[in-house]
Write an enzyme that holds these catalytic residues in place. Sequence first.
Site, PDB file in Angstrom:
ATOM      1  N   ASP A   9       0.843  -1.198   0.000  1.00 37.85           N
ATOM      2  CA  ASP A   9       0.000   0.000   0.000  1.00 37.85           C
ATOM      3  C   ASP A   9       0.876   1.245   0.000  1.00 37.85           C
ATOM      4  OD1 ASP A   9      -2.150  -1.695   0.254  1.00 37.85           O
ATOM      5  OD2 ASP A   9      -2.210  -1.542   2.457  1.00 37.85           O
TER       6      ASP A   9
HETATM    7  N1  URA Z   1      -0.946  -6.071   3.782  1.00 31.38           N
HETATM    8  C1  URA Z   1      -1.490  -4.835   3.830  1.00 31.38           C
HETATM    9  O1  URA Z   1      -2.508  -4.639   4.459  1.00 31.38           O
HETATM   10  N2  URA Z   1      -0.865  -3.840   3.202  1.00 31.38           N
HETATM   11  C2  URA Z   1       0.298  -3.999   2.520  1.00 31.38           C
HETATM   12  O2  URA Z   1       0.825  -3.047   1.969  1.00 31.38           O
HETATM   13  C3  URA Z   1       0.840  -5.298   2.478  1.00 31.38           C
HETATM   14  C4  URA Z   1       0.197  -6.312   3.113  1.00 31.38           C
END
Ligand code: URA
Length: 250
Positions: A109
């Site tokens: 993310d």
């Molecule tokens: N899980 C998440 O919630 N976000 C990420 O960026 C990676 C794994």
Amino acid sequence: MNTKIRINRYLAGAGLGSRRKCEKLVLGGSVRVNDIQVNNLSARIDPEEDVVTIDGKWVEYRNCKTLLVLNKPEGVLSSTRDVRGRKTVIDMAKEAGFSGRLYPVGRLDIDTTGVILLTDDGELAYRLTHPKYEIAKTYQARVKGMIAKNEEKKLAEGVDIGGYITSHCYVKVVKVTSKYTDVELTIREGKKRQIKRMFSAIGHRVIKLNRKSLGGLEFRDLKIGEIRSLRKKEENFLREKTKLILRRSK
Ligand code: URA
């Protein structure tokens, strides 16, 4: 998926010289495939299955693809480009002087930091993200509130993240304060926003998330925002894990 390649391309990919030079090696009769002499240039090799030797020595396939690791900072998108002009992991690779048709292996993310691989090797990227190969991903999460023992157990055993029950995973509470808990988790699957959804399923919000390692590799030398090529040893390790090359006999 058929990943067979011509024998001369295989040998060239193993660093034995130009394809023309490799043709000569084949025609010269010194190449064996699965212990059978091959001097036919139309022979095709499956890097996953076949054992190629020259004069009794195992010839290891490297396909000269780019494989980079970035310690992604917050605010950077893990995509190739962004219509809104926000910075992407590929922009970071270009700024660091890397070129080619690179794309990220999986996603983090925008507010997640940590290890992300970039490559132009479609087969490797596919295998690193396919659940069948069970590539471990370790995250450090800081979550709001205190995580109780029974919640830790729930996470480890699997929670419903909206129509999907997560597989067993490794969970370790690292630090607990009255305001937040630091938790380390290792998962072997990769549903969208999986970690945040796992904590949400037990009623906690993730405040910070960092991917610490991938496939068991930690890249501790990389400061946030730094990028480099994988070392030969690291790359081979991942290619072995994804069965793109055979494990070396001891
Ligand atoms: N899980 C998440 O919630 N976000 C990420 O960026 C990676 C794994």
